[in-house]
Design a protein around this motif. Structure first.
Motif, PDB file in Angstrom:
ATOM      1  N   GLU A   1      41.223   7.161  49.313  1.00 42.56           N
ATOM      2  CA  GLU A   1      41.753   5.941  49.933  1.00 42.56           C
ATOM      3  C   GLU A   1      43.200   5.658  49.519  1.00 42.56           C
ATOM      4  N   GLN A   2      43.947   6.713  49.212  1.00 39.21           N
ATOM      5  CA  GLN A   2      45.344   6.580  48.836  1.00 39.21           C
ATOM      6  C   GLN A   2      46.241   6.847  50.042  1.00 39.21           C
ATOM      7  N   VAL A   3      47.540   6.788  49.823  1.00 36.68           N
ATOM      8  CA  VAL A   3      48.505   7.256  50.805  1.00 36.68           C
ATOM      9  C   VAL A   3      49.354   8.335  50.141  1.00 36.68           C
ATOM     10  N   PRO A   4      49.852   9.272  50.964  1.00 41.81           N
ATOM     11  CA  PRO A   4      49.657   9.328  52.409  1.00 41.81           C
ATOM     12  C   PRO A   4      48.414  10.127  52.798  1.00 41.81           C
ATOM     13  N   ALA A   5      47.923   9.809  53.976  1.00 43.45           N
ATOM     14  CA  ALA A   5      47.069  10.721  54.721  1.00 43.45           C
ATOM     15  C   ALA A   5      47.894  11.180  55.918  1.00 43.45           C
ATOM     16  N   PHE A   6      47.496  12.277  56.515  1.00 41.40           N
ATOM     17  CA  PHE A   6      48.321  12.903  57.550  1.00 41.40           C
ATOM     18  C   PHE A   6      47.427  13.389  58.678  1.00 41.40           C
ATOM     19  N   ARG A   7      47.903  13.163  59.897  1.00 44.24           N
ATOM     20  CA  ARG A   7      47.168  13.651  61.071  1.00 44.24           C
ATOM     21  C   ARG A   7      48.146  14.327  62.028  1.00 44.24           C
ATOM     22  N   ASP A   8      47.772  15.505  62.472  1.00 50.65           N
ATOM     23  CA  ASP A   8      48.559  16.220  63.482  1.00 50.65           C
ATOM     24  C   ASP A   8      47.590  16.724  64.529  1.00 50.65           C
ATOM     25  N   GLY A   9      47.471  15.987  65.627  1.00 48.75           N
ATOM     26  CA  GLY A   9      46.471  16.323  66.630  1.00 48.75           C
ATOM     27  C   GLY A   9      45.079  16.163  66.055  1.00 48.75           C
ATOM     28  N   ASP A  10      44.306  17.254  66.083  1.00 49.69           N
ATOM     29  CA  ASP A  10      42.936  17.210  65.564  1.00 49.69           C
ATOM     30  C   ASP A  10      42.865  17.490  64.063  1.00 49.69           C
ATOM     31  N   LEU A  11      43.986  17.827  63.470  1.00 50.21           N
ATOM     32  CA  LEU A  11      44.001  18.178  62.056  1.00 50.21           C
ATOM     33  C   LEU A  11      44.258  16.943  61.207  1.00 50.21           C
ATOM     34  N   GLU A  12      43.426  16.721  60.207  1.00 52.13           N
ATOM     35  CA  GLU A  12      43.631  15.638  59.252  1.00 52.13           C
ATOM     36  C   GLU A  12      43.725  16.230  57.849  1.00 52.13           C
ATOM     37  N   LEU A  13      44.729  15.787  57.099  1.00 52.20           N
ATOM     38  CA  LEU A  13      44.967  16.296  55.749  1.00 52.20           C
ATOM     39  C   LEU A  13      45.186  15.136  54.792  1.00 52.20           C
ATOM     40  N   PHE A  14      44.968  15.411  53.509  1.00 46.59           N
ATOM     41  CA  PHE A  14      45.377  14.507  52.444  1.00 46.59           C
ATOM     42  C   PHE A  14      45.961  15.366  51.342  1.00 46.59           C
ATOM     43  N   GLU A  15      46.619  14.741  50.372  1.00 47.28           N
ATOM     44  CA  GLU A  15      47.328  15.370  49.264  1.00 47.28           C
ATOM     45  C   GLU A  15      48.685  15.906  49.729  1.00 47.28           C
ATOM     46  N   THR A  16      49.735  15.418  49.082  1.00 50.65           N
ATOM     47  CA  THR A  16      51.091  15.743  49.534  1.00 50.65           C
ATOM     48  C   THR A  16      51.404  17.230  49.421  1.00 50.65           C
ATOM     49  N   GLY A  17      50.877  17.905  48.415  1.00 45.51           N
ATOM     50  CA  GLY A  17      51.130  19.331  48.318  1.00 45.51           C
ATOM     51  C   GLY A  17      50.608  20.076  49.531  1.00 45.51           C
ATOM     52  N   ALA A  18      49.396  19.747  49.952  1.00 46.12           N
ATOM     53  CA  ALA A  18      48.812  20.390  51.129  1.00 46.12           C
ATOM     54  C   ALA A  18      49.598  20.053  52.396  1.00 46.12           C
TER      55      ALA A  18
END
Length: 223
Positions: A61-78
């Motif tokens: 439940e932190q930021v950032p989370a990231f979404r690109d189309g259907d892809l969802e990611l978390f963790e800034t390194g990733a």
């Protein structure tokens, strides 16, 4: 052909002054600015309940989370690795050097930042507590060792992997954790490196965008 949706980065709508420029969505914004690629921001209050379903997107439940189309990611390194690979930029082309840059992304997150954040927690969040000064002093040898190892690895290079990369986006923002101290200044090449990163136009645009997005009101307890 239908246009692709704009990638989304989550961020806070308010943080206290000491945290401005430290919230980790800055790293993702900086990468987008270096790439010259558009992104959108989804904001919410740091102290407010997260939107429904957010924990499935960002398990902590932190930021950032990231979404690109259907892809969802978390963790800034990733997220940084994903953007570098998608755009074929911000990583060296030579495979050996490329993996050195990737290793420095992980080093920033795992070997360096936790020590800096420990000191930050003692100095800021626990300031004035009778045990905090002793705790700060206890962590200083390790903190300085981490800085020395990064300084030694950097040497006389401008950037960790020779050319600017996501390794530097990570490490410069990690060094931001010590911006209210003189520790980085003890290592002149590292201080110059930090200043060089912050002087980049893309960093300045990312920082300005983050600060401009702090349009929310502070929580009642912080007002």
């Amino acid at each position: 052909m239908a246009s692709q949706p704009t990638p989304v980065v989550t961020a806070f709508d308010w943080v206290p002054d000491f945290a401005k420029g430290l919230v980790r969505d800055l790293r993702v914004r900086w990468a987008f600015e270096e790439l010259g690629a558009p992104y959108a921001v989804e904001k919410f209050g740091a102290a407010a309940p997260r939107p429904e379903g957010y924990v499935q997107w960002q398990p902590f439940e932190q930021v950032p989370a990231f979404r690109d189309g259907d892809l969802e990611l978390f963790e800034t390194g990733a997220i940084l690795l994903y953007l570098a690979q998608k755009h074929d930029a911000l990583l060296p082309k030579d495979e050996r050097v490329r993996w050195q840059a990737i290793a420095w992304v992980f080093a920033g997150l795992n070997s360096v930042e936790p020590v800096f954040q420990r000191y930050f927690a003692y100095a800021v969040f626990n300031a004035g507590k009778d045990w905090a000064e002793g705790a700060k002093e206890a962590v200083l040898p390790l903190l300085r060792q981490k800085l020395k190892r990064v300084s030694d690895a950097l040497g006389d290079k401008d950037w960790l992997a020779g050319e600017f990369s996501i390794a530097d986006i990570m490490m410069v923002t990690v060094l931001n954790n010590l911006r209210e101290t003189d520790f980085v200044a003890e290592f002149p090449n590292l201080a110059a490196y930090h200043a060089r990163g912050m002087a980049r136009d893309a960093y300045q645009r990312a920082l300005a965008a983050q600060i401009d997005d702090f349009t929310g009101a502070p929580p009642a307890a912080a007002a």
